[in-house]
Design a protein around this motif. Sequence first.
Motif, PDB file in Angstrom:
ATOM      1  N   HIS A 176     -45.363 -13.136 -39.824  1.00 16.87           N
ATOM      2  CA  HIS A 176     -45.733 -12.120 -39.189  1.00 16.87           C
ATOM      3  C   HIS A 176     -45.940 -11.112 -40.347  1.00 16.87           C
ATOM      4  CE1 HIS A 176     -41.684 -11.361 -38.207  1.00 16.87           C
ATOM      5  NE2 HIS A 176     -41.886  -9.977 -38.107  1.00 16.87           N
ATOM      6  N   MET A 177     -45.224 -10.850 -41.293  1.00 24.05           N
ATOM      7  CA  MET A 177     -45.082  -9.725 -42.240  1.00 24.05           C
ATOM      8  C   MET A 177     -45.740 -10.653 -43.415  1.00 24.05           C
ATOM      9  SD  MET A 177     -43.236  -9.296 -45.353  1.00 24.05           S
ATOM     10  CE  MET A 177     -41.817  -9.986 -45.177  1.00 24.05           C
ATOM     11  N   LEU A 178     -45.381 -11.722 -43.815  1.00 30.75           N
ATOM     12  CA  LEU A 178     -45.951 -12.350 -44.785  1.00 30.75           C
ATOM     13  C   LEU A 178     -47.465 -12.527 -44.998  1.00 30.75           C
ATOM     14  CD1 LEU A 178     -42.920 -14.927 -45.521  1.00 30.75           C
ATOM     15  CD2 LEU A 178     -43.400 -12.836 -46.911  1.00 30.75           C
ATOM     16  N   ILE A 179     -48.103 -12.940 -43.811  1.00 32.94           N
ATOM     17  CA  ILE A 179     -49.363 -13.213 -43.913  1.00 32.94           C
ATOM     18  C   ILE A 179     -50.220 -12.038 -44.137  1.00 32.94           C
ATOM     19  CG2 ILE A 179     -51.410 -14.074 -42.321  1.00 32.94           C
ATOM     20  CD1 ILE A 179     -49.451 -16.120 -41.066  1.00 32.94           C
ATOM     21  N   PRO A 180     -49.908 -10.844 -43.519  1.00 29.15           N
ATOM     22  CA  PRO A 180     -50.802  -9.849 -43.867  1.00 29.15           C
ATOM     23  C   PRO A 180     -50.457  -9.540 -45.419  1.00 29.15           C
ATOM     24  CG  PRO A 180     -49.672  -9.399 -41.981  1.00 29.15           C
ATOM     25  CD  PRO A 180     -49.356 -10.571 -42.174  1.00 29.15           C
ATOM     26  N   LEU A 181     -49.288  -9.620 -45.976  1.00 22.61           N
ATOM     27  CA  LEU A 181     -48.946  -9.341 -47.269  1.00 22.61           C
ATOM     28  C   LEU A 181     -49.655 -10.161 -48.211  1.00 22.61           C
ATOM     29  CD1 LEU A 181     -47.262  -7.769 -49.449  1.00 22.61           C
ATOM     30  CD2 LEU A 181     -45.533  -9.653 -49.103  1.00 22.61           C
ATOM     31  N   MET A 182     -49.790 -11.441 -47.644  1.00 24.14           N
ATOM     32  CA  MET A 182     -50.708 -12.475 -48.623  1.00 24.14           C
ATOM     33  C   MET A 182     -52.247 -11.954 -48.691  1.00 24.14           C
ATOM     34  SD  MET A 182     -49.337 -16.040 -47.683  1.00 24.14           S
ATOM     35  CE  MET A 182     -47.486 -16.714 -47.987  1.00 24.14           C
ATOM     36  N   GLY A 183     -52.733 -11.479 -47.604  1.00 25.25           N
ATOM     37  CA  GLY A 183     -53.989 -10.858 -47.347  1.00 25.25           C
ATOM     38  C   GLY A 183     -54.304  -9.567 -48.502  1.00 25.25           C
ATOM     39  N   LEU A 184     -53.272  -8.795 -48.517  1.00 25.12           N
ATOM     40  CA  LEU A 184     -53.130  -7.693 -49.327  1.00 25.12           C
ATOM     41  C   LEU A 184     -53.032  -8.248 -50.696  1.00 25.12           C
ATOM     42  CD1 LEU A 184     -52.808  -4.521 -50.057  1.00 25.12           C
ATOM     43  CD2 LEU A 184     -50.467  -5.042 -49.959  1.00 25.12           C
ATOM     44  N   VAL A 185     -52.311  -9.277 -51.205  1.00 23.74           N
ATOM     45  CA  VAL A 185     -52.551  -9.902 -52.813  1.00 23.74           C
ATOM     46  C   VAL A 185     -53.800 -10.513 -52.876  1.00 23.74           C
ATOM     47  CG1 VAL A 185     -51.402 -11.496 -54.274  1.00 23.74           C
ATOM     48  CG2 VAL A 185     -49.904 -10.451 -52.464  1.00 23.74           C
ATOM     49  N   CYS A 186     -54.294 -11.016 -52.007  1.00 25.26           N
ATOM     50  CA  CYS A 186     -55.738 -11.491 -52.145  1.00 25.26           C
ATOM     51  C   CYS A 186     -56.941 -10.372 -52.609  1.00 25.26           C
ATOM     52  CB  CYS A 186     -56.177 -12.586 -51.022  1.00 25.26           C
ATOM     53  SG  CYS A 186     -55.178 -14.060 -50.777  1.00 25.26           S
ATOM     54  N   LEU A 187     -56.453  -9.464 -51.822  1.00 26.02           N
ATOM     55  CA  LEU A 187     -57.513  -8.332 -51.772  1.00 26.02           C
ATOM     56  C   LEU A 187     -57.312  -7.540 -53.403  1.00 26.02           C
ATOM     57  CD1 LEU A 187     -59.494  -6.010 -51.111  1.00 26.02           C
ATOM     58  CD2 LEU A 187     -57.636  -4.775 -50.199  1.00 26.02           C
ATOM     59  N   GLY A 188     -56.043  -7.776 -53.777  1.00 27.18           N
ATOM     60  CA  GLY A 188     -55.437  -7.320 -55.123  1.00 27.18           C
ATOM     61  C   GLY A 188     -56.193  -8.267 -56.109  1.00 27.18           C
ATOM     62  N   ALA A 233     -58.896 -10.038 -55.790  1.00 24.39           N
ATOM     63  CA  ALA A 233     -60.364  -9.589 -55.855  1.00 24.39           C
ATOM     64  C   ALA A 233     -60.813  -8.276 -56.789  1.00 24.39           C
ATOM     65  CB  ALA A 233     -60.913  -9.681 -54.353  1.00 24.39           C
ATOM     66  N   VAL A 234     -59.897  -7.336 -56.340  1.00 19.69           N
ATOM     67  CA  VAL A 234     -60.085  -6.129 -57.093  1.00 19.69           C
ATOM     68  C   VAL A 234     -59.846  -6.327 -58.713  1.00 19.69           C
ATOM     69  CG1 VAL A 234     -59.116  -3.635 -57.538  1.00 19.69           C
ATOM     70  CG2 VAL A 234     -59.579  -4.721 -55.311  1.00 19.69           C
ATOM     71  N   LEU A 235     -58.883  -7.006 -59.085  1.00 20.71           N
ATOM     72  CA  LEU A 235     -58.634  -7.375 -60.480  1.00 20.71           C
ATOM     73  C   LEU A 235     -59.565  -8.488 -60.952  1.00 20.71           C
ATOM     74  CD1 LEU A 235     -54.605  -8.085 -60.298  1.00 20.71           C
ATOM     75  CD2 LEU A 235     -55.961  -6.085 -61.139  1.00 20.71           C
ATOM     76  N   TYR A 236     -60.073  -8.949 -60.391  1.00 21.48           N
ATOM     77  CA  TYR A 236     -61.338 -10.157 -60.944  1.00 21.48           C
ATOM     78  C   TYR A 236     -62.709  -9.247 -60.971  1.00 21.48           C
ATOM     79  CZ  TYR A 236     -65.066 -13.585 -60.471  1.00 21.48           C
ATOM     80  OH  TYR A 236     -66.219 -14.061 -60.615  1.00 21.48           O
ATOM     81  N   SER A 237     -62.728  -8.273 -60.107  1.00 27.63           N
ATOM     82  CA  SER A 237     -63.798  -7.496 -60.529  1.00 27.63           C
ATOM     83  C   SER A 237     -63.722  -6.440 -61.864  1.00 27.63           C
ATOM     84  CB  SER A 237     -64.030  -6.408 -59.230  1.00 27.63           C
ATOM     85  OG  SER A 237     -65.187  -5.712 -59.603  1.00 27.63           O
ATOM     86  N   THR A 250     -59.957   1.787 -57.895  1.00 22.67           N
ATOM     87  CA  THR A 250     -60.820   0.688 -58.320  1.00 22.67           C
ATOM     88  C   THR A 250     -61.356  -0.134 -56.963  1.00 22.67           C
ATOM     89  OG1 THR A 250     -59.802   0.146 -60.364  1.00 22.67           O
ATOM     90  CG2 THR A 250     -61.255  -1.520 -59.490  1.00 22.67           C
ATOM     91  N   MET A 251     -60.275  -0.509 -55.985  1.00 21.32           N
ATOM     92  CA  MET A 251     -60.563  -0.909 -54.765  1.00 21.32           C
ATOM     93  C   MET A 251     -61.373   0.193 -53.847  1.00 21.32           C
ATOM     94  SD  MET A 251     -59.500  -0.969 -51.527  1.00 21.32           S
ATOM     95  CE  MET A 251     -58.292   0.203 -51.428  1.00 21.32           C
ATOM     96  N   ALA A 252     -61.058   1.232 -53.859  1.00 19.35           N
ATOM     97  CA  ALA A 252     -61.392   1.932 -53.041  1.00 19.35           C
ATOM     98  C   ALA A 252     -63.096   2.414 -53.093  1.00 19.35           C
ATOM     99  CB  ALA A 252     -60.861   3.479 -52.949  1.00 19.35           C
TER     100      ALA A 252
END
Length: 370
Positions: A16-28, A30-34, A267-269
Motif C-alpha cells: 500500500h506504500m510501495l505501489i504509490p512509490l512505484m508510480g512516483l518513480v515511473c513519473l520521475g 517520464a520526466v527524465l525521459y523528457s 521540470t515535472m511541474a
Amino acid sequence: MSRSIVPDAIARQPWHMLIPLMGLVCLGAAVLYSAAGGSLQPYALSHVMRFLIFLGMAIVISRFSRDFFRMWAYPAYGAIVVLLVLVKAIGAVGGGSQRWLNLGFMTLQPSELMKPAIVLVLARFYETLPHAMTASWRGLVPAGVLIGIPALFVMIQPDLGTALAICFGGGVTMFLAGLPLSWFIGAGLTAAIAAPIAFFTLLHDYQRNRVLVFLDPESDPLGTGYHITQSKIAIGSGGFFGKGFGNGSQSHLQYLPESHTDFVFATMAEEWGMLGGLFVLFVFFVVLSWGLRVARKAPDRFSSLLAAGMSATIFFYVAINLMMVMGLAPVVGIPLPFMSHGGTSMLTNMICLGTLMAVNRWNRRPGSIL
C-alpha cells in the motif's frame, strides 16, 4: 488452505506504500525521459533500473533482525567515517567540491550514506543509555560528538546541504530520545547568534552568494540567481494541467540548469502542472505517514528511534528540495527522492526505506532470518 505461489518475503511487504512509490518513480522516469530530449538514455532507464535493484536490496534489508542492526550500528558508522577521511585524502573533485570516491564500477558519495548511519548509531546509543541519564550531559555530549565528526568532514568537502541533513537526522533522533526541549531552544538561539559570524567567516563565497540571492532573487538574475529564477518560471508556466509531456520549453531549451537532478521537480511541474505536483506531494505524504505509523507501533526504544529517524531523513530531502526549487530556501544541492537522477541518493533513500520495512516487520512478529 493452499499455499500462496507468492513468496512470503514478497507478499508481506507494505504494498500500500510501495505501489504509490512505484508510480512516483515511473513519473520521475517520464520526466527524465523528457529532459533527455525523448531518450531513455542516459537518465530514465538507469533511474528505473537503480530503483528495481535497490528495491531488491531494501527487501533484503527488511529481513534483518533487530540484533543485526544493533550489532552493526557502530561498525557501519566507523566505516563511513573512514570513507569520509579517504574522500578528503584521495577523493575525486567535481564542481569545486571533493565529495566522491571512484570505485571503478561506480562513483560513491560516502556523505550520503552517513544520513541513515547517524540515525542508526544514535538509536543504538540511546537504547543502551539509561532513561535517567538521557537528560544529563551523558545523553548530549557523546551524541553531539557522533554527529559532529561526520558533519565536520562533510562541511570541509564543502557540502553544506548534506552536513545539515546529517545534523537534522541526528537532532530529530536526539529530540525523540527525550532530551529536554529547553536544550534545543537554547541551541536554536545560539545558532541564530552564531549565524552572522559563520556567514562571514566559515561559508565559501558561492555559499554566501546563494544566501544573498535567496534573500533577493532578482539581485543577480543572470548569475547566482539564475537557477531559482528559471525554476520559478518553469513551475509557474506549467499552470494547473501543464504544457504536456515532452513540451517543457525551459528544460528542452536548456534554460533550466540541472533539470534532471536538483531541479527535476521544476521540470515535472512545467510539463505536468499543478496536478503532477499534487501527485508528488500525495505520494510523499503516503510514504512519510506510513513511516511515522511504523515508528509509533515499534516494540522498543531502538526500533522507534530508528524508524522515526529514517522517516525524518527522507522528509528532509523532500522538504529542502521542494523549498529550494520554489525559492523558499537557498540552493543547497539536495536531490528529490525517487525522482532525481543519481545513484547514491537513490541508494540512501532505499536504505532508509528498507530499514522502515524491517521495523514494520518487527512490529508484526518477532524473529527473523538473520
